[in-house]
Design a protein around this motif. Sequence first.
Motif, PDB file in Angstrom:
ATOM      1  N   LYS A   1      -2.303  -9.018   8.425  1.00  0.00           N
ATOM      2  CA  LYS A   1      -1.449  -9.087   9.610  1.00  0.00           C
ATOM      3  C   LYS A   1      -1.117  -7.740  10.223  1.00  0.00           C
ATOM      4  O   LYS A   1      -0.604  -7.679  11.339  1.00  0.00           O
ATOM      5  N   TYR A   2      -1.406  -6.645   9.500  1.00  0.00           N
ATOM      6  CA  TYR A   2      -0.958  -5.340   9.978  1.00  0.00           C
ATOM      7  C   TYR A   2      -1.929  -4.737  10.998  1.00  0.00           C
ATOM      8  O   TYR A   2      -3.112  -4.546  10.723  1.00  0.00           O
ATOM      9  N   ILE A   3      -1.384  -4.443  12.178  1.00  0.00           N
ATOM     10  CA  ILE A   3      -2.141  -3.721  13.199  1.00  0.00           C
ATOM     11  C   ILE A   3      -2.030  -2.224  12.929  1.00  0.00           C
ATOM     12  O   ILE A   3      -2.992  -1.473  13.069  1.00  0.00           O
ATOM     13  N   TYR A   4      -0.827  -1.818  12.553  1.00  0.00           N
ATOM     14  CA  TYR A   4      -0.566  -0.406  12.250  1.00  0.00           C
ATOM     15  C   TYR A   4       0.521  -0.351  11.181  1.00  0.00           C
ATOM     16  O   TYR A   4       1.558  -1.001  11.315  1.00  0.00           O
ATOM     17  N   TYR A   5       0.263   0.413  10.123  1.00  0.00           N
ATOM     18  CA  TYR A   5       1.251   0.575   9.048  1.00  0.00           C
ATOM     19  C   TYR A   5       1.414   2.073   8.808  1.00  0.00           C
ATOM     20  O   TYR A   5       0.572   2.718   8.195  1.00  0.00           O
ATOM     21  N   HIS A   6       2.520   2.601   9.332  1.00  0.00           N
ATOM     22  CA  HIS A   6       2.795   4.041   9.258  1.00  0.00           C
ATOM     23  C   HIS A   6       3.813   4.291   8.154  1.00  0.00           C
ATOM     24  O   HIS A   6       4.928   3.771   8.187  1.00  0.00           O
ATOM     25  N   GLN A   7       3.413   5.089   7.172  1.00  0.00           N
ATOM     26  CA  GLN A   7       4.307   5.380   6.049  1.00  0.00           C
ATOM     27  C   GLN A   7       4.045   6.799   5.555  1.00  0.00           C
ATOM     28  O   GLN A   7       2.890   7.240   5.491  1.00  0.00           O
ATOM     29  N   ASP A   8       5.119   7.498   5.231  1.00  0.00           N
ATOM     30  CA  ASP A   8       5.006   8.876   4.734  1.00  0.00           C
ATOM     31  C   ASP A   8       4.205   9.752   5.692  1.00  0.00           C
ATOM     32  O   ASP A   8       3.395  10.594   5.287  1.00  0.00           O
ATOM     33  N   GLY A   9       4.410   9.518   6.991  1.00  0.00           N
ATOM     34  CA  GLY A   9       3.800  10.377   8.000  1.00  0.00           C
ATOM     35  C   GLY A   9       2.348  10.106   8.306  1.00  0.00           C
ATOM     36  O   GLY A   9       1.695  10.894   8.991  1.00  0.00           O
ATOM     37  N   ARG A  10       1.798   8.972   7.842  1.00  0.00           N
ATOM     38  CA  ARG A  10       0.387   8.709   8.116  1.00  0.00           C
ATOM     39  C   ARG A  10       0.116   7.208   8.211  1.00  0.00           C
ATOM     40  O   ARG A  10       0.908   6.379   7.746  1.00  0.00           O
ATOM     41  N   LEU A  11      -1.017   6.880   8.820  1.00  0.00           N
ATOM     42  CA  LEU A  11      -1.472   5.498   8.903  1.00  0.00           C
ATOM     43  C   LEU A  11      -2.135   5.106   7.590  1.00  0.00           C
ATOM     44  O   LEU A  11      -3.015   5.816   7.087  1.00  0.00           O
ATOM     45  N   LEU A  12      -1.725   3.969   7.031  1.00  0.00           N
ATOM     46  CA  LEU A  12      -2.352   3.456   5.816  1.00  0.00           C
ATOM     47  C   LEU A  12      -3.515   2.546   6.222  1.00  0.00           C
ATOM     48  O   LEU A  12      -3.336   1.367   6.520  1.00  0.00           O
ATOM     49  N   PHE A  13      -4.718   3.120   6.253  1.00  0.00           N
ATOM     50  CA  PHE A  13      -5.893   2.373   6.700  1.00  0.00           C
ATOM     51  C   PHE A  13      -6.162   1.154   5.821  1.00  0.00           C
ATOM     52  O   PHE A  13      -6.677   0.137   6.291  1.00  0.00           O
ATOM     53  N   GLU A  14      -5.826   1.256   4.540  1.00  0.00           N
ATOM     54  CA  GLU A  14      -6.123   0.160   3.623  1.00  0.00           C
ATOM     55  C   GLU A  14      -5.319  -1.100   3.936  1.00  0.00           C
ATOM     56  O   GLU A  14      -5.690  -2.202   3.516  1.00  0.00           O
ATOM     57  N   LYS A  15      -4.216  -0.963   4.692  1.00  0.00           N
ATOM     58  CA  LYS A  15      -3.412  -2.122   5.062  1.00  0.00           C
ATOM     59  C   LYS A  15      -3.779  -2.674   6.440  1.00  0.00           C
ATOM     60  O   LYS A  15      -3.375  -3.781   6.801  1.00  0.00           O
ATOM     61  N   GLN A  16      -4.532  -1.903   7.217  1.00  0.00           N
ATOM     62  CA  GLN A  16      -4.803  -2.264   8.605  1.00  0.00           C
ATOM     63  C   GLN A  16      -5.891  -3.330   8.710  1.00  0.00           C
ATOM     64  O   GLN A  16      -6.887  -3.309   7.987  1.00  0.00           O
TER      65      GLN A  16
ATOM     66  N   TYR B   1      -8.852  -3.721  14.194  1.00  0.00           N
ATOM     67  CA  TYR B   1      -8.138  -2.678  14.931  1.00  0.00           C
ATOM     68  C   TYR B   1      -8.457  -1.282  14.403  1.00  0.00           C
ATOM     69  O   TYR B   1      -7.814  -0.309  14.793  1.00  0.00           O
ATOM     70  N   PHE B   2      -9.465  -1.177  13.563  1.00  0.00           N
ATOM     71  CA  PHE B   2      -9.847   0.115  12.991  1.00  0.00           C
ATOM     72  C   PHE B   2     -10.250   1.087  14.097  1.00  0.00           C
ATOM     73  O   PHE B   2     -11.095   0.783  14.943  1.00  0.00           O
ATOM     74  N   LEU B   3      -9.606   2.256  14.118  1.00  0.00           N
ATOM     75  CA  LEU B   3      -9.846   3.316  15.104  1.00  0.00           C
ATOM     76  C   LEU B   3      -9.537   2.875  16.539  1.00  0.00           C
ATOM     77  O   LEU B   3     -10.022   3.479  17.494  1.00  0.00           O
ATOM     78  N   ARG B   4      -8.727   1.832  16.710  1.00  0.00           N
ATOM     79  CA  ARG B   4      -8.371   1.374  18.058  1.00  0.00           C
ATOM     80  C   ARG B   4      -6.873   1.471  18.341  1.00  0.00           C
ATOM     81  O   ARG B   4      -6.422   1.026  19.403  1.00  0.00           O
ATOM     82  N   THR B   5      -6.102   2.025  17.423  1.00  0.00           N
ATOM     83  CA  THR B   5      -4.654   2.102  17.626  1.00  0.00           C
ATOM     84  C   THR B   5      -4.133   3.493  17.286  1.00  0.00           C
ATOM     85  O   THR B   5      -4.744   4.226  16.508  1.00  0.00           O
ATOM     86  N   ARG B   6      -2.999   3.822  17.885  1.00  0.00           N
ATOM     87  CA  ARG B   6      -2.335   5.080  17.530  1.00  0.00           C
ATOM     88  C   ARG B   6      -0.859   5.001  17.894  1.00  0.00           C
ATOM     89  O   ARG B   6      -0.455   4.266  18.799  1.00  0.00           O
ATOM     90  N   LEU B   7      -0.046   5.745  17.147  1.00  0.00           N
ATOM     91  CA  LEU B   7       1.343   5.990  17.508  1.00  0.00           C
ATOM     92  C   LEU B   7       1.425   7.395  18.096  1.00  0.00           C
ATOM     93  O   LEU B   7       0.452   8.143  18.086  1.00  0.00           O
ATOM     94  N   PHE B   8       2.591   7.744  18.600  1.00  0.00           N
ATOM     95  CA  PHE B   8       2.793   9.058  19.204  1.00  0.00           C
ATOM     96  C   PHE B   8       3.715   9.858  18.285  1.00  0.00           C
ATOM     97  O   PHE B   8       4.933   9.880  18.463  1.00  0.00           O
ATOM     98  N   ARG B   9       3.107  10.506  17.295  1.00  0.00           N
ATOM     99  CA  ARG B   9       3.889  11.165  16.246  1.00  0.00           C
ATOM    100  C   ARG B   9       4.802  12.258  16.794  1.00  0.00           C
ATOM    101  O   ARG B   9       5.889  12.483  16.263  1.00  0.00           O
ATOM    102  N   ASP B  10       4.359  12.938  17.855  1.00  0.00           N
ATOM    103  CA  ASP B  10       5.191  14.005  18.410  1.00  0.00           C
ATOM    104  C   ASP B  10       6.429  13.460  19.117  1.00  0.00           C
ATOM    105  O   ASP B  10       7.360  14.215  19.413  1.00  0.00           O
ATOM    106  N   GLU B  11       6.460  12.140  19.375  1.00  0.00           N
ATOM    107  CA  GLU B  11       7.619  11.538  20.034  1.00  0.00           C
ATOM    108  C   GLU B  11       8.479  10.719  19.070  1.00  0.00           C
ATOM    109  O   GLU B  11       9.511  10.171  19.470  1.00  0.00           O
TER     110      GLU B  11
END
Length: 253
Positions: A64-79, A83-93
């Motif tokens: 179910k996870y589109i994006y799982y951000h933890q400890d400052g990074r994307l956990l690819f193993e949960k994604q 949606y692989f390589l098709r999503t991003r957050l805006f870490r600087d914001e």
Amino acid sequence: MYNKVFLSPVCSSVLLAAQTQLIGSHQPIVALVGDDVLLPCHLEPAVSVTYETVVWTKAGLEPKYIYYHQDGRLLFEKQNPSYFLRTRLFRDEMPSGNVSMKIFKVKLSDAATYKCSLPAMKKEADVELIVGQSDVIGSDQPVKVLVSDDIILPCHLEPPLDVTTLSVEWRRGPALVHVYRNRRDDPVSQDQNFKGRTSLFPDEMTRGNISLKLTNVTEQDAGNTPALFPNCTEALLHLLLVSTDKLKQFEMQ
């Protein structure tokens, strides 16, 4: 006599976090197949989420996870692999509470209601994404106009689709005739020769109308003028200029 109470920065942050709301979008977000789209989500008042777990999910999807951000990074193993390589957050914001997610190269299957969650803060918000697959339709015939007159270059989506949340560009060669993005016109990106002479029809954009009005037409305006959605499709229009004494047809270089 009153006793003064001092709150540590940590306590202040906890109290502020408890008072914040996670805000998604009150209106559906619309995108065309092949577009990039932003699903907005932020904390209000703003609180840093730099060290928070941020989760985006989609109903009916497994995993179910589109994006799982933890400890400052994307956990690819949960994604989810779709949606692989098709999503991003805006870490600087993220220090200002922005947890919006961008989806690249939207597919029809991406249409759904997405949920943005901050598990540790027990906050979540929904964002609905509508994905359309429409053709951009121009005019079958060249559009004729007298020099110095105003003209409407007709263009619309078929079937109709609300384009108010999309980016729309009108071009003449490399020149940007008119740019619409982030729900408003963008004159900064517009070619100097067209500034103050172009407009769309905002009230009709909900029905897929992206026609362009061009005022005070000059001979230099003639040629093929495409209306397009970045990363998507386009419709070509040919503009013919008519002087007071003869017909002039100007081809694109």
